[in-house]
Scaffold this motif. Structure first.
Motif, PDB file in Angstrom:
ATOM      1  N   GLU A 182     -22.612  37.728  30.433  1.00 56.98           N
ATOM      2  CA  GLU A 182     -23.744  38.377  30.659  1.00 56.98           C
ATOM      3  C   GLU A 182     -23.497  40.005  30.295  1.00 56.98           C
ATOM      4  OE1 GLU A 182     -26.934  37.229  30.373  1.00 56.98           O
ATOM      5  OE2 GLU A 182     -26.829  35.023  31.203  1.00 56.98           O
ATOM      6  N   GLN A 206     -26.828  30.412  32.941  1.00 56.19           N
ATOM      7  CA  GLN A 206     -27.022  30.453  31.812  1.00 56.19           C
ATOM      8  C   GLN A 206     -26.579  28.956  30.892  1.00 56.19           C
ATOM      9  OE1 GLN A 206     -28.969  32.274  30.155  1.00 56.19           O
ATOM     10  NE2 GLN A 206     -29.034  30.809  28.449  1.00 56.19           N
ATOM     11  N   LYS A 209     -27.673  25.754  32.811  1.00 56.66           N
ATOM     12  CA  LYS A 209     -29.149  25.394  32.600  1.00 56.66           C
ATOM     13  C   LYS A 209     -29.378  24.659  31.129  1.00 56.66           C
ATOM     14  CE  LYS A 209     -31.150  30.183  31.559  1.00 56.66           C
ATOM     15  NZ  LYS A 209     -32.368  30.967  31.968  1.00 56.66           N
ATOM     16  N   ARG A 228     -22.721  39.787  39.656  1.00 55.73           N
ATOM     17  CA  ARG A 228     -22.435  40.895  38.611  1.00 55.73           C
ATOM     18  C   ARG A 228     -21.694  42.069  39.170  1.00 55.73           C
ATOM     19  NH1 ARG A 228     -27.288  40.347  34.418  1.00 55.73           N
ATOM     20  NH2 ARG A 228     -27.653  38.049  34.607  1.00 55.73           N
ATOM     21  N   HIS A 468     -27.052  37.755  25.214  1.00 58.98           N
ATOM     22  CA  HIS A 468     -25.742  36.787  25.477  1.00 58.98           C
ATOM     23  C   HIS A 468     -25.606  35.980  24.017  1.00 58.98           C
ATOM     24  CE1 HIS A 468     -28.473  33.781  26.232  1.00 58.98           C
ATOM     25  NE2 HIS A 468     -28.929  34.326  27.279  1.00 58.98           N
ATOM     26  N   ARG A 508     -32.777  29.275  22.306  1.00 61.71           N
ATOM     27  CA  ARG A 508     -31.088  29.282  22.277  1.00 61.71           C
ATOM     28  C   ARG A 508     -30.917  28.563  20.797  1.00 61.71           C
ATOM     29  NH1 ARG A 508     -31.655  32.283  26.884  1.00 61.71           N
ATOM     30  NH2 ARG A 508     -32.492  31.021  28.382  1.00 61.71           N
TER      31      ARG A 508
END
Ligand code: ASP
Length: 608
Positions: A182, A206, A209, A228, A468, A508
């Motif tokens: 990310e 990410q 899922k 992060r 991403h 995606r």
């Protein structure tokens, strides 16, 4: 414990009693918000999360109880058993819901004392933030914090219930995992069993899922902590909470509808009725009109006015005529003094870092433009629909210092818009009192779509992924992946409120061959692809449905709805701007034994 309550069937909350309870026997337990000693009468304001009730100890209660009440101090925890009595009309306190009554105590129990405090929840002046964070348990007792935490709970529950009603499953994903790309640094967890190896805390769920979509859970969500390690700002925390979701067989519209639905329920918790659907705007439009991919719609858009000037006149103003020339309009500002105009000039060097590419030129005195270029000035006024009291400021790109590549020029164009966008916001904030558009409660949401897939890095001379790398390109732009990467749009979208990004997502890539192409376009070798994402590239080959999703920052939503100034006001146990937890004192060094067990040797700071 609490045997003294005897046959009382229940205790009351401190904010609960009303005039209709007069005469009943009650037990209240809570913290002493304030004590007032009038000699023969002692008043204790008893507080819990529901509110405050005044308890009164009269001289009839006897010397022993009177002594006890005298010993009580702020934030002692006490129980009072007594009778609800209507207050005399002249002592009614209209400011609190329990203000018509008081409880006359027959019995007072001190359940715990409290050391003298660095500050008390009833203080009207706020202690400094470091003290508040160190004694967070006391700070959280303040009614404002109790309200913020309650609001946070209500928003989270409303969102959960909404997503549940739409057929989503809440599914947990691991915290101890591999790196997720990310764009931030990872927090690492050393493995004791495999010395020298590390888990990474997820920057987002990410990849999990997406794997859940491959596994057939076609509607997933999770209110989930993400980690992060990035440079902190007022609106960032090293750990934060996302409302994360993913859907199989979606179009962007499908995601928009779900998000609009749950945001509507979240905003309803403070009585705001959000109009849906939110407006949509492409990235290009957002940059052109607002100089930002997070447009703040509360102020008017900008306008490119380069064409309103005669050929040659812009060069005379030392403006690059090939770049946009932008008029910024702020309503309601009125006439500016010389000093105020100087202040605007002082903002210019503070604009974006890349000033050498743009070298912005700003004209804050519209009267002078009107004198020198009357016809252009009239067209500008018309085009921006300026009222007499609107401020019009013009920003253009200075004559270029050097020669730029085609990509470089594209970037300069975008930067000119962005500089103007920044100036627009700085002016908007500076004159907030005058235009009034930034008042709490004015919520303007929108979707920004069609982001560019890649970003050009002029220094490195290469393309970087703008999101991403699992974000799908537009179907129609696939053929430009190699020939013209700068023109490839991503199926990516952001939901934006008042100039802030609330969430970001995309459709995606669901095919392994396209995923490999994207990695290649990003300059990632097959070896690197395998070592970083091998497991995922393999999973994509086992029947992956088309899928897409989004993640929204829960903390930010709560902050906005609470009208709070910082995330630290709505996160129960936040870190400071330097990533420190002042209450538990973390991070801390660990023992030699622990380090040894983990196979870790710490080099001194100076060796780093
Ligand atoms: N994982 C992304 C993020 O955290 C959101 C998404 O693409 O769903 O920003």
């Amino acid at each position: 414990m609490l045997d003294f309550l005897g046959d009382l069937k229940r205790t009351h909350m401190c904010g609960e009693l009303r005039a209709s309870d007069a005469g009943s026997k009650v037990a209240l337990m809570g913290w002493v918000n304030k004590r007032r000693d009038l000699g023969n009468l002692i008043f204790l304001d008893l507080r819990d999360r529901s509110g405050i009730t005044q308890v009164v100890i009269t001289s009839d209660a006897g010397a022993e109880m009177h002594d006890k009440a005298t010993a009580v101090r702020s934030e002692f925890v006490v129980a009072a058993i007594g009778h609800v009595k209507l207050r005399d009309p002249n002592t009614v306190n209209k400011n609190i819901p329990t203000g018509e009554i008081e409880v006359v105590a027959d019995e007072l129990r001190i359940l715990n004392d409290c050391k003298p405090l660095p500050f008390t929840p009833s203080d009207s002046v706020l202690a400094n933030e470091e003290v508040r964070l160190k004694y967070r348990y006391v700070d959280l007792r303040r009614p404002e914090m109790q309200h913020n935490i309650e609001l946070r709970h209500k928003i989270a529950i409303a969102i959960r219930e909404y997503l549940n009603s739409q057929g989503f499953y809440e599914i947990e994903t691991p915290f101890m995992t591999r790196s997720t790309p990310e764009g931030a640094r990872d927090y690492l967890v050393p493995s004791r069993v495999y010395p020298g190896e590390f888990y990474a805390l997820p920057q987002s769920p990410q990849l999990f899922k997406q794997i859940l979509m491959i596994s057939g859970f076609d509607k997933y969500f999770q209110i989930v902590r993400c980690f992060r390690d990035e440079d902190l700002r007022a609106d960032r925390q090293p750990e934060f909470t996302q409302i994360d979701l993913e859907i199989s067989f979606p179009r962007p519209e499908t995601v928009f509808r779900v998000v609009e639905g749950f945001l509507k329920t979240a905003f309803a918790t403070i009585g705001v009725d959000l109009a849906t659907p939110f407006p949509r705007m492409s990235y290009d439009e957002a940059i052109r009109l607002y100089g930002s991919d997070k447009p703040d719609l509360r102020l008017p858009p900008m306008k490119n006015i380069a064409d309103f000037f005669e050929p040659g006149s812009l060069e005379g103003l030392k403006i690059d005529p090939r770049m946009p020339l932008l008029a910024i309009t702020i309503p309601g500002v009125g006439k500016l003094s010389r000093r105020e105009r100087d202040e605007i000039r002082r903002l210019v060097p503070l604009l974006a870092d890349n000033t050498t590419m743009v070298n912005p030129r700003v004209f804050e005195d519209f009267e002078r433009i009107t004198k020198s270029f009357p016809s252009a000035a009239e067209k500008i006024r018309d085009a921006v629909k300026a009222a007499d009291d609107s401020l019009i400021v013009i920003l253009g790109s200075g004559t270029p210092q050097g020669v730029f590549s085609v990509q470089g020029d594209r970037k300069r164009r975008e930067l000119t818009y962005k500089h103007a966008g920044q100036l627009r916001l700085a002016l908007g904030h500076g004159y907030a009192e005058r235009h009034g558009a930034f008042k709490h409660g004015n919520f303007r949401l929108l979707w920004v779509t069609d982001f560019p897939m890649f970003e050009w890095d002029e220094t490195e001379g290469r393309w970087n992924a703008a999101h991403h790398p699992f974000t799908s390109p537009h179907e129609h732009d696939m053929d430009k992946l190699e020939s013209d990467p700068g023109a490839v749009r991503a199926l990516a979208y952001d939901v934006v409120i008042n100039g802030m990004e609330l969430g970001s997502g995309s459709i995606r890539i669901h095919r392994q061959d396209i995923q490999a192409k994207i990695f290649k376009a990003l300059g990632m070798s097959p070896e690197e692809q395998q070592s970083r994402f091998g497991f995922f590239l393999e999973a994509l080959q086992y029947g992956t449905p088309p899928h897409g999703g989004i993640a929204l920052g829960l903390d930010r939503i709560v902050m906005i709805l609470a009208g709070a100034e910082s995330l630290r006001e709505i996160i129960p146990f936040p870190k400071t701007a330097k990533a420190v937890d002042l209450m538990v004192d973390a991070p801390t060094p660990v023992s030699e034994r622990q380090l040894k067990e983990l196979g870790i040797a710490v080099v001194g700071k100076k060796d780093l």
